[in-house]
Write an enzyme that holds these catalytic residues in place. Structure first.
Site, PDB file in Angstrom:
ATOM      1  N   LYS A   1       0.865  -1.186   0.000  1.00  0.00           N
ATOM      2  CA  LYS A   1       0.000   0.000   0.000  1.00  0.00           C
ATOM      3  C   LYS A   1       0.895   1.227   0.000  1.00  0.00           C
ATOM      4  O   LYS A   1       2.035   1.180   0.446  1.00  0.00           O
ATOM      5  CB  LYS A   1      -0.879  -0.006   1.256  1.00  0.00           C
ATOM      6  CG  LYS A   1      -2.074   0.913   1.167  1.00  0.00           C
ATOM      7  CD  LYS A   1      -3.250   0.289   0.450  1.00  0.00           C
ATOM      8  CE  LYS A   1      -4.361   1.285   0.217  1.00  0.00           C
ATOM      9  NZ  LYS A   1      -5.566   0.655  -0.343  1.00  0.00           N
TER      10      LYS A   1
ATOM     11  N   ASP B   1      -6.986   4.444  -4.808  1.00  0.00           N
ATOM     12  CA  ASP B   1      -7.615   4.330  -3.484  1.00  0.00           C
ATOM     13  C   ASP B   1      -8.246   5.701  -3.233  1.00  0.00           C
ATOM     14  O   ASP B   1      -8.429   6.479  -4.191  1.00  0.00           O
ATOM     15  CB  ASP B   1      -6.581   3.965  -2.404  1.00  0.00           C
ATOM     16  CG  ASP B   1      -7.242   3.599  -1.073  1.00  0.00           C
ATOM     17  OD1 ASP B   1      -7.920   2.562  -1.004  1.00  0.00           O
ATOM     18  OD2 ASP B   1      -7.120   4.378  -0.103  1.00  0.00           O
TER      19      ASP B   1
HETATM   20  P1  NDP Z   1     -12.970   7.947  -2.942  1.00  0.00           P
HETATM   21  O1  NDP Z   1     -11.934   8.958  -2.705  1.00  0.00           O
HETATM   22  O2  NDP Z   1     -13.486   7.735  -4.317  1.00  0.00           O
HETATM   23  O3  NDP Z   1     -14.240   8.226  -2.001  1.00  0.00           O
HETATM   24  C1  NDP Z   1     -14.133   8.277  -0.614  1.00  0.00           C
HETATM   25  C2  NDP Z   1     -15.448   8.794  -0.059  1.00  0.00           C
HETATM   26  O4  NDP Z   1     -15.400   8.771   1.367  1.00  0.00           O
HETATM   27  C3  NDP Z   1     -15.729  10.236  -0.455  1.00  0.00           C
HETATM   28  O5  NDP Z   1     -17.122  10.424  -0.532  1.00  0.00           O
HETATM   29  C4  NDP Z   1     -15.138  11.018   0.725  1.00  0.00           C
HETATM   30  O6  NDP Z   1     -15.760  12.271   0.913  1.00  0.00           O
HETATM   31  C5  NDP Z   1     -15.448  10.094   1.877  1.00  0.00           C
HETATM   32  N1  NDP Z   1     -14.426  10.243   2.908  1.00  0.00           N
HETATM   33  C6  NDP Z   1     -13.089  10.092   2.775  1.00  0.00           C
HETATM   34  N2  NDP Z   1     -12.454  10.317   3.921  1.00  0.00           N
HETATM   35  C7  NDP Z   1     -13.408  10.653   4.805  1.00  0.00           C
HETATM   36  C8  NDP Z   1     -13.387  10.994   6.172  1.00  0.00           C
HETATM   37  N3  NDP Z   1     -12.241  11.076   6.864  1.00  0.00           N
HETATM   38  N4  NDP Z   1     -14.581  11.269   6.769  1.00  0.00           N
HETATM   39  C9  NDP Z   1     -15.746  11.170   6.062  1.00  0.00           C
HETATM   40  N5  NDP Z   1     -15.816  10.848   4.767  1.00  0.00           N
HETATM   41  C10 NDP Z   1     -14.670  10.587   4.159  1.00  0.00           C
HETATM   42  O7  NDP Z   1     -12.406   6.557  -2.346  1.00  0.00           O
HETATM   43  P2  NDP Z   1     -12.885   5.080  -2.627  1.00  0.00           P
HETATM   44  O8  NDP Z   1     -14.356   5.054  -2.823  1.00  0.00           O
HETATM   45  O9  NDP Z   1     -11.990   4.507  -3.659  1.00  0.00           O
HETATM   46  O10 NDP Z   1     -12.504   4.363  -1.258  1.00  0.00           O
HETATM   47  C11 NDP Z   1     -13.400   4.297  -0.154  1.00  0.00           C
HETATM   48  C12 NDP Z   1     -12.935   3.219   0.818  1.00  0.00           C
HETATM   49  O11 NDP Z   1     -12.918   1.947   0.128  1.00  0.00           O
HETATM   50  C13 NDP Z   1     -11.528   3.386   1.381  1.00  0.00           C
HETATM   51  O12 NDP Z   1     -11.498   2.832   2.673  1.00  0.00           O
HETATM   52  C14 NDP Z   1     -10.686   2.534   0.444  1.00  0.00           C
HETATM   53  O13 NDP Z   1      -9.491   2.127   1.048  1.00  0.00           O
HETATM   54  C15 NDP Z   1     -11.628   1.366   0.235  1.00  0.00           C
HETATM   55  N6  NDP Z   1     -11.365   0.560  -0.946  1.00  0.00           N
HETATM   56  C16 NDP Z   1     -11.345   1.114  -2.207  1.00  0.00           C
HETATM   57  C17 NDP Z   1     -11.139   0.320  -3.301  1.00  0.00           C
HETATM   58  C18 NDP Z   1     -11.218   0.858  -4.686  1.00  0.00           C
HETATM   59  O14 NDP Z   1     -11.143   0.050  -5.630  1.00  0.00           O
HETATM   60  N7  NDP Z   1     -11.399   2.140  -4.889  1.00  0.00           N
HETATM   61  C19 NDP Z   1     -10.845  -1.123  -3.160  1.00  0.00           C
HETATM   62  C20 NDP Z   1     -10.973  -1.614  -1.830  1.00  0.00           C
HETATM   63  C21 NDP Z   1     -11.193  -0.781  -0.770  1.00  0.00           C
HETATM   64  P3  NDP Z   1     -15.332  13.550  -0.006  1.00  0.00           P
HETATM   65  O15 NDP Z   1     -16.086  13.360  -1.300  1.00  0.00           O
HETATM   66  O16 NDP Z   1     -15.784  14.691   0.801  1.00  0.00           O
HETATM   67  O17 NDP Z   1     -13.855  13.446  -0.158  1.00  0.00           O
END
Ligand code: NDP
Length: 444
Positions: free
Chosen positions: A126, A166
């Site tokens: 990672k 991510d």
């Molecule tokens: P994105 O950046 O596309 O989206 C993240 C979302 O979560 C956004 O809506 C963001 O809000 C919100 N968010 C992020 N940090 C915070 C926080 N501290 N408090 C509240 N809301 C928060 O990321 P992903 O959708 O890709 O990833 C989401 C999760 O899934 C993570 O844990 C990631 O590690 C996990 N994951 C992702 C994979 C992938 O293929 N993308 C694969 C496996 C796991 P805002 O829009 O305001 O930034």
């Protein structure tokens, strides 16, 4: 003191300043107890727990870049190559101000087991940076990505370490990173996944984590005598995982009523309008509060609150530690049937225990969100054979992998007398394969 307890105490002392990493280790160790007890002598002799919790290497570097006003900015870059016993390191790059060594280490540790569960030959890694792409111009994001890759390229390669997206790293960032890698090395190889379709990306990769989550949920519900049709679903987050989880939930007949971002959350009793959400988040990169402006019948609230809504299925898809004990209590009070993690470690250990003790079907992210990395693995296969598979082909493989993961974790839990404990099942199944490979490869 048992071998497991002894190693845990050592890690807690040595890394007391890495709370997220310790949380992940405690969660894994707790459920591995029966496996460790059964093989205690061998594992202790071979220092399996000490080796599996210590990354192969961790790389930390300076990332200087120039902003639009001409000022020099500096961020910290990380890549943790955790374990490559079963394949090249594989895992995403997170770009978010909260990124630090503990966060990347917890994610890398979890990734080892997740990748193992997919059945594909991928080790765990990672990386990321405390750079925040939010509010930056495209040129600033490009400047950061080019500087980041100018250091990172030394440590990665198609057969060595293959990063991906991510939080904060989407198609735009992957494009800039790939361009710089290619320019420096002169190699056109599958060194990153999540690439655009015009330069080696795989169909379904964008949807994979969210779709995969729902394929697993569907299998879980079927195994317990029901399905998604007619069920209410609450989702947190409004990013890549959340949007495509919501999309597949709707396709399977569920009604998705919430989404959230880091400033607030929406409740749409009529079912979330995903075309509107995609326009706000993927096109305009705006706040979710815009949803209410376009659809006044929905509610928008600042802060947290998604888990207060009555639901059958809850899918935390935003970030770590976003579903706390009080949220779990609220969900149970409202009769939730299943909680399946789309994000990595969104549920605290106390909340997880409460859900399990109250009969809620709970599946941890390392199993339920493995569809993203599994499809990345399929992207690597396509790059290696210089072919592109059809959407249907990749989607069918993804579905097969998620169904396989569910069956595998359910069987592992049952084998060790913990039927229905999918946390234990995921940890045991993921761990066993990696440990067998480590034992075969000797002192490395
Ligand atoms: P994105 O950046 O596309 O989206 C993240 C979302 O979560 C956004 O809506 C963001 O809000 C919100 N968010 C992020 N940090 C915070 C926080 N501290 N408090 C509240 N809301 C928060 O990321 P992903 O959708 O890709 O990833 C989401 C999760 O899934 C993570 O844990 C990631 O590690 C996990 N994951 C992702 C994979 C992938 O293929 N993308 C694969 C496996 C796991 P805002 O829009 O305001 O930034």
């Amino acid at each position: 003191m048992s071998y497991l307890q002894n190693v845990l105490t050592q890690i807690e002392t040595k890394y007391s300043y890495q709370p997220e990493f310790l949380q992940a280790v405690r969660e894994v160790f707790e459920s591995l107890e029966p496996v460790i007890t059964k093989n205690e002598k061998l594992y202790e002799q071979e220092a399996i727990l000490e080796r599996i919790t210590e990354p192969d290497r961790q790389i930390q570097f300076r990332v200087p870049w120039v902003d639009d006003s001409g000022k020099m900015r500096v961020n910290t870059g990380y890549r943790i190559q955790f374990n490559n016993a079963i394949g090249p390191y594989k895992g995403g790059l997170r770009l978010h101000p909260s990124v630090n060594l503990s966060v990347i280490k917890f994610l890398g540790f979890e990734q080892v087991f997740k990748n193992s569960l997919t059945g594909l030959p991928m080790g765990g890694g990672k990386g990321g940076s405390d750079f925040d792409p939010k509010g930056k111009s495209d040129r600033e994001v490009m400047a950061f990505c080019q500087s980041f890759m100018t250091e990172l390229y030394k440590y990665i390669g198609a057969d060595e370490d293959v990063p991906a997206g991510d939080i904060g790293t989407g198609a735009r960032e992957i494009g800039y990173l790939y361009g710089q890698y290619k320019r420096i090395t002169g190699l056109y190889e599958g060194v990153l996944t999540g690439k655009g379709l015009s330069y080696g990306g795989s169909l379904v990769r964008t949807q994979a984590t969210g779709y995969g989550l729902l394929y697993l949920v569907d299998e879980l519900l079927k195994d317990h005598g029901s399905g998604l049709d007619g069920k209410t679903v609450t989702v947190s987050g409004a990013g890549n995982v959340a949007i495509y989880a919501a999309e597949k939930a709707q396709q399977l007949g569920g009604k998705v009523v919430t989404l959230s971002d880091s400033t607030g959350w929406i409740y749409d009793k009529d079912g979330v309008d995903l075309a509107l959400v995609k326009d706000i988040k993927e096109v305009r990169r705006a706040r979710l509060s815009e949803y209410k402006a376009a659809k006044p019948s929905a509610d928008y609230h600042e802060g947290r609150g998604v888990w207060t809504i009555k639901t059958d299925i809850a899918l935390p898809c935003a970030t770590q530690n976003e579903l706390l004990l009080d949220d779990a209590k609220e969900l149970v009070k409202n009769g939730v049937q299943a909680v399946c993690e789309g994000a990595n470690m969104p549920t605290t250990i106390e909340a997880t225990k409460y859900l399990q003790e109250n009969g809620v079907l709970f599946v941890p992210g390392k199993a339920s969100n493995a569809g993203g990395v599994a499809t990345s693995g399929l992207e690597m296969s396509q790059n290696s054979e210089r072919l592109s598979w059809s959407f249907e082909e990749v989607d069918a493989k993804l579905k097969g992998i998620m169904t396989g993961i569910y069956k595998n974790i359910a069987a592992a839990a049952e084998e060790y007398g913990m039927k229905g404990n999918y946390v234990a099942g995921a940890n045991i199944a993921g761990f066993s394969k990696v440990v067998n490979a480590m034992l075969a490869q000797g002192a490395v």
